[in-house]
Design an enzyme around this catalytic site. Structure first.
Site, mmCIF file in Angstrom:
data_model
loop_
_atom_site.group_PDB
_atom_site.id
_atom_site.type_symbol
_atom_site.label_atom_id
_atom_site.label_comp_id
_atom_site.label_asym_id
_atom_site.label_seq_id
_atom_site.Cartn_x
_atom_site.Cartn_y
_atom_site.Cartn_z
ATOM 1 N N ASP A 66 0.866 -1.189 0.000
ATOM 2 C CA ASP A 66 0.000 0.000 0.000
ATOM 3 C C ASP A 66 0.899 1.234 0.000
ATOM 4 O O ASP A 66 1.575 1.514 0.989
ATOM 5 C CB ASP A 66 -0.881 -0.051 1.257
ATOM 6 C CG ASP A 66 -1.841 1.126 1.341
ATOM 7 O OD1 ASP A 66 -1.661 2.113 0.590
ATOM 8 O OD2 ASP A 66 -2.765 1.058 2.163
ATOM 9 N N TYR A 159 -8.981 14.831 -5.785
ATOM 10 C CA TYR A 159 -8.141 14.375 -6.912
ATOM 11 C C TYR A 159 -7.407 15.552 -7.558
ATOM 12 O O TYR A 159 -6.182 15.512 -7.746
ATOM 13 C CB TYR A 159 -9.042 13.673 -7.921
ATOM 14 C CG TYR A 159 -8.342 13.063 -9.113
ATOM 15 C CD1 TYR A 159 -7.528 11.948 -8.978
ATOM 16 C CD2 TYR A 159 -8.528 13.595 -10.388
ATOM 17 C CE1 TYR A 159 -6.915 11.370 -10.085
ATOM 18 C CE2 TYR A 159 -7.917 13.022 -11.497
ATOM 19 C CZ TYR A 159 -7.106 11.917 -11.344
ATOM 20 O OH TYR A 159 -6.494 11.347 -12.439
ATOM 21 N N LYS A 163 -3.345 16.244 -7.541
ATOM 22 C CA LYS A 163 -2.561 16.308 -8.778
ATOM 23 C C LYS A 163 -1.834 17.648 -8.907
ATOM 24 O O LYS A 163 -0.678 17.694 -9.348
ATOM 25 C CB LYS A 163 -3.463 16.060 -9.992
ATOM 26 C CG LYS A 163 -4.057 14.644 -10.037
ATOM 27 C CD LYS A 163 -2.996 13.569 -10.113
ATOM 28 C CE LYS A 163 -3.575 12.182 -10.328
ATOM 29 N NZ LYS A 163 -2.545 11.137 -10.393
HETATM 30 C C1 BGC Z 1 -9.191 10.960 -15.004
HETATM 31 C C2 BGC Z 1 -10.056 10.392 -16.088
HETATM 32 C C3 BGC Z 1 -10.534 11.514 -17.008
HETATM 33 C C4 BGC Z 1 -9.379 12.356 -17.464
HETATM 34 C C5 BGC Z 1 -9.839 13.556 -18.285
HETATM 35 C C6 BGC Z 1 -8.094 11.780 -15.620
HETATM 36 O O1 BGC Z 1 -7.294 12.317 -14.641
HETATM 37 O O2 BGC Z 1 -8.656 9.902 -14.224
HETATM 38 O O3 BGC Z 1 -11.169 9.751 -15.520
HETATM 39 O O4 BGC Z 1 -11.182 10.961 -18.128
HETATM 40 O O5 BGC Z 1 -8.651 12.824 -16.373
HETATM 41 O O6 BGC Z 1 -10.836 14.289 -17.655
#
Ligand code: BGC
Length: 261
Positions: A66, A159, A163
């Site tokens: 993990d 998310y 990032k």
């Molecule tokens: C996501 C995808 C998405 C893409 C564009 C990625 O970071 O994991 O699910 O399709 O970005 O939006």
């Protein structure tokens, strides 16, 4: 002929048992690297990728753990040391986008889980990798971020935040080690056809909507990321560090503006 040559290089790809990680692992191996295929715990999917690589004539091992837990990350790296005697390439690919939830309604536990896997994980792995790469004065650390290090995405604040933070982490660490033979950089994939977004590209309406967000009008294929990863990890990219390369078919160039302002 100009060729990507990773022979003699030892690589670890996290989350290599599916999606982008699998394609990256296969492409690094195709360029001659020995590859540690990391997975959280599933021996079947990891074993299948190891087998694919071996059948193509290259060397691979599976390692498990993990990445959001420092002690398990230590074990993963110990496994790579045992198999290869060191590390030259780390690809921090493993990640999740989490359940869609607007900030006001989101569950703090889920938010923390996404940050733990998508940000703390790459940090723990980068730290371990640097401890091996700096003494040998050679190495490449490649983060897989996303176009969502740049583009906001409603319902995915953990998310996108992870990032964007990973991008700044990349630049900062790249600055720390730039004179010591180690490059640290990122690929920001757009919408690539993998299991993470299969619910979108898997339906005709979802695919139509997605295509409109991409200047080239189609999602990417995993090998279109894997090949770029192999290039960036190689000496052909010897002067690239501390930056993100978008590999997104033009998602970041505002495709809506192609038909008027
Ligand atoms: C996501 C995808 C998405 C893409 C564009 C990625 O970071 O994991 O699910 O399709 O970005 O939006």
């Amino acid at each position: 002929m100009l060729q990507i040559d990773l022979s003699g290089r030892r690589a670890l790809v996290t989350g290599a048992n599916s999606g982008l990680g699998r394609a990256i692992a296969r492409n690094l191996a195709a360029a001659g690297a020995r590859v540690a295929v990391h997975a959280l715990s599933d021996p079947v999917s990891a074993g299948a990728v190891v087998k694919e690589i071996e059948q193509a004539g290259a060397e691979a091992v599976a390692v498990f753990g993990d990445i959001s837990r420092p002690s398990q990350v230590e074990q993963v790296f110990a496994g790579v040391d045992a198999a290869f005697g060191g590390l030259d390439i780390l690809v921090n690919n493993a990640g999740i986008d989490g359940a869609r939830a607007m900030c006001a309604d989101s569950d703090p536990k889920q938010w923390e889980t996404v940050i733990a896997i998508d940000l703390h994980g790459p940090y723990y792995c980068t730290r371990q990798a640097l401890q091996r790469m700096l003494p040998q004065r050679r190495g490449v650390i490649l983060q897989i971020t996303s176009v969502h290090e740049f583009i906001p995405w409603a319902g995915y604040s953990a998310y996108t935040s992870a990032k964007a933070a990973l991008s700044m982490f990349t630049k900062t660490v790249a600055q720390e080690v730039a004179t010591q033979g180690v490059r640290v950089l990122a690929i920001a994939p757009g919408a690539i056809r993998t299991p993470i977004n299969a619910d979108v590209w898997g339906s005709p309406a979802g695919l139509r909507d997605l295509d409109q967000k991409i200047a080239m009008g189609r999602p990417g294929e995993p090998d279109e990321i894997g090949r770029v990863a192999a290039f960036l990890a190689s000496d052909l990219a010897s002067y690239i560090t501390g930056t993100t390369l978008a590999v997104d078919g033009g998602m970041l160039i505002y495709p809506d503006f192609s038909h008027g302002g």
